[in-house]
Design a protein around this motif. Sequence first.
Motif, short mmCIF file in Angstrom:
data_model
loop_
_atom_site.label_atom_id
_atom_site.label_comp_id
_atom_site.label_asym_id
_atom_site.label_seq_id
_atom_site.Cartn_x
_atom_site.Cartn_y
_atom_site.Cartn_z
N TYR A 178 0.81 -1.21 0.00
CA TYR A 178 0.00 0.00 0.00
C TYR A 178 0.85 1.27 0.00
N GLY A 179 2.18 1.09 0.00
CA GLY A 179 3.07 2.25 -0.06
C GLY A 179 3.59 2.73 1.28
N ASP A 180 3.20 2.09 2.38
CA ASP A 180 3.71 2.49 3.69
C ASP A 180 5.19 2.16 3.80
N VAL A 181 5.96 3.06 4.41
CA VAL A 181 7.41 2.87 4.52
C VAL A 181 7.77 2.57 5.97
N LEU A 182 8.38 1.40 6.19
CA LEU A 182 8.78 0.94 7.51
C LEU A 182 10.30 0.83 7.56
N ALA A 183 10.86 0.93 8.76
CA ALA A 183 12.30 0.72 8.91
C ALA A 183 12.66 -0.74 8.68
N CYS A 184 11.71 -1.62 8.95
CA CYS A 184 11.89 -3.06 8.79
C CYS A 184 10.50 -3.68 8.80
N ALA A 185 10.31 -4.76 8.06
CA ALA A 185 9.00 -5.40 8.03
C ALA A 185 8.56 -5.89 9.40
N LEU A 186 9.54 -6.15 10.27
CA LEU A 186 9.21 -6.61 11.63
C LEU A 186 8.80 -5.47 12.54
N ILE A 187 9.22 -4.26 12.21
CA ILE A 187 8.91 -3.08 13.04
C ILE A 187 7.76 -2.36 12.35
N GLN A 188 6.53 -2.73 12.72
CA GLN A 188 5.36 -2.38 11.92
C GLN A 188 4.81 -0.99 12.27
N ARG A 191 12.82 11.48 7.68
CA ARG A 191 12.05 11.48 8.93
C ARG A 191 12.43 10.26 9.77
N MET A 192 12.56 9.12 9.12
CA MET A 192 12.92 7.88 9.80
C MET A 192 14.30 7.98 10.45
N ARG A 193 15.24 8.62 9.76
CA ARG A 193 16.62 8.70 10.25
C ARG A 193 16.74 9.60 11.49
N ARG A 194 15.67 10.34 11.84
CA ARG A 194 15.71 11.15 13.06
C ARG A 194 15.55 10.30 14.31
N ALA A 254 19.67 5.64 13.01
CA ALA A 254 20.70 6.56 12.52
C ALA A 254 22.05 5.85 12.38
N THR A 255 22.14 4.62 12.88
CA THR A 255 23.39 3.87 12.81
C THR A 255 23.09 2.39 12.75
N VAL A 256 24.04 1.62 12.24
CA VAL A 256 23.89 0.17 12.18
C VAL A 256 24.06 -0.40 13.59
N ASN A 257 23.09 -1.18 14.04
CA ASN A 257 23.15 -1.80 15.36
C ASN A 257 23.75 -3.20 15.27
N GLU A 258 24.26 -3.71 16.38
CA GLU A 258 25.00 -4.97 16.34
C GLU A 258 24.15 -6.13 15.84
N PHE A 259 22.95 -6.30 16.41
CA PHE A 259 22.09 -7.39 16.00
C PHE A 259 20.67 -6.88 15.83
N CYS A 260 19.78 -7.71 15.37
CA CYS A 260 18.41 -7.35 15.04
C CYS A 260 17.71 -6.64 16.20
N LEU A 261 17.27 -5.40 15.95
CA LEU A 261 16.60 -4.62 16.99
C LEU A 261 15.33 -5.30 17.48
N ALA A 262 14.59 -5.94 16.57
CA ALA A 262 13.30 -6.53 16.91
C ALA A 262 13.41 -7.88 17.59
N SER A 263 14.62 -8.42 17.68
CA SER A 263 14.76 -9.75 18.26
C SER A 263 15.89 -9.86 19.27
N ASN A 264 16.75 -8.84 19.36
CA ASN A 264 17.92 -9.01 20.21
C ASN A 264 18.28 -7.75 20.99
N ASP A 265 17.34 -6.80 21.05
CA ASP A 265 17.60 -5.57 21.78
C ASP A 265 16.46 -5.35 22.78
N PRO A 266 16.64 -5.81 24.04
CA PRO A 266 15.56 -5.73 25.04
C PRO A 266 15.01 -4.33 25.23
N ARG A 267 15.88 -3.32 25.19
CA ARG A 267 15.41 -1.96 25.40
C ARG A 267 14.52 -1.51 24.24
#
Length: 287
Positions: A212-222, A239-242, A247-260
């Motif tokens: 539908y044209g919606d832009v997500l940072a990742c398909a898991l982060i809905q 807007r997303m990069r704010r 804004a930076t590459v994280n070590e592992f998957c944010l949606a599965s390995n970053d408790p915070r």
Amino acid sequence: MRDPGRRPMTFEEICTTIDQCLRLGAVAINLAGGETLLDDRIYDIVAYIKPWRAVSVVTTNGLLLTEQAVTRLKRNGLYLVAVSIDEPTREKHDAFRGYQGLYERAWEGVRLARKAGLSVMINMMVSSEKLRDKTVEKMVTMSRAHGATLNLILPAYVGEQKRHGPAVFLDKESMSLLREYLSLPHVRWDGSSNYLREGCGAGVEKIAITPYGDVLACALIQASFGNVLEEPLEAIWGRMRRVKEFATVNEFCLASNDPRFIESYMTKIDREGSYPCPASKIFPDID
């Protein structure tokens, strides 16, 4: 995220969106589903990308990956086909996918794709149990025997997996086993293909765009940062990069390995109950 009340993008709108991605520096376009091969436009979309413009990837469960399909995809310029195979046995894979006979069809699709000259990747969802009981080890061996790369997908707090709660995530022992497998030359995870450095490239090097044209940072982060049918992709990405996590590459998957990140954002998305929800409700950085 299917919504019968909304109009999916037309072929022309998809092509315009691909052009915007390429102007922003995209080097790979991954066409994923749902099941991509149910949409006959997939062949024309692949042809539109063109091999000299970007690497094109089609992700499929393999059911419709016939000889005719792989021949057509190859002729239209596809570089890689990614086939989802989650288990090394017929019984477990078919039960997990809810379709009898899919296991054989998927592996036959892999064979046909390799025969047609396509690169092949096996997508496998991992879990602590699969890492410990040798399930992943078996898939490592099988993918190598088929001349395919094995892509290990980390479990995330999304969709049906939410019912497992915190148990869905990999513990320290499982992460150690995962890293051992990732040291093998034909085994990777989604963060292995980054340009800058290995890690979670959500919002930095990778974005997801819904039908539908919606832009997500990742398909898991809905959470949607905007819609390409309403404004330029460049403005949405800015807007997303704010958001500091994008804004930076994280070590592992944010949606599965970053408790915070999961506690701060994924649970808020879950409470919205409608996907994708507006990113402005989730990320205060873009207010």
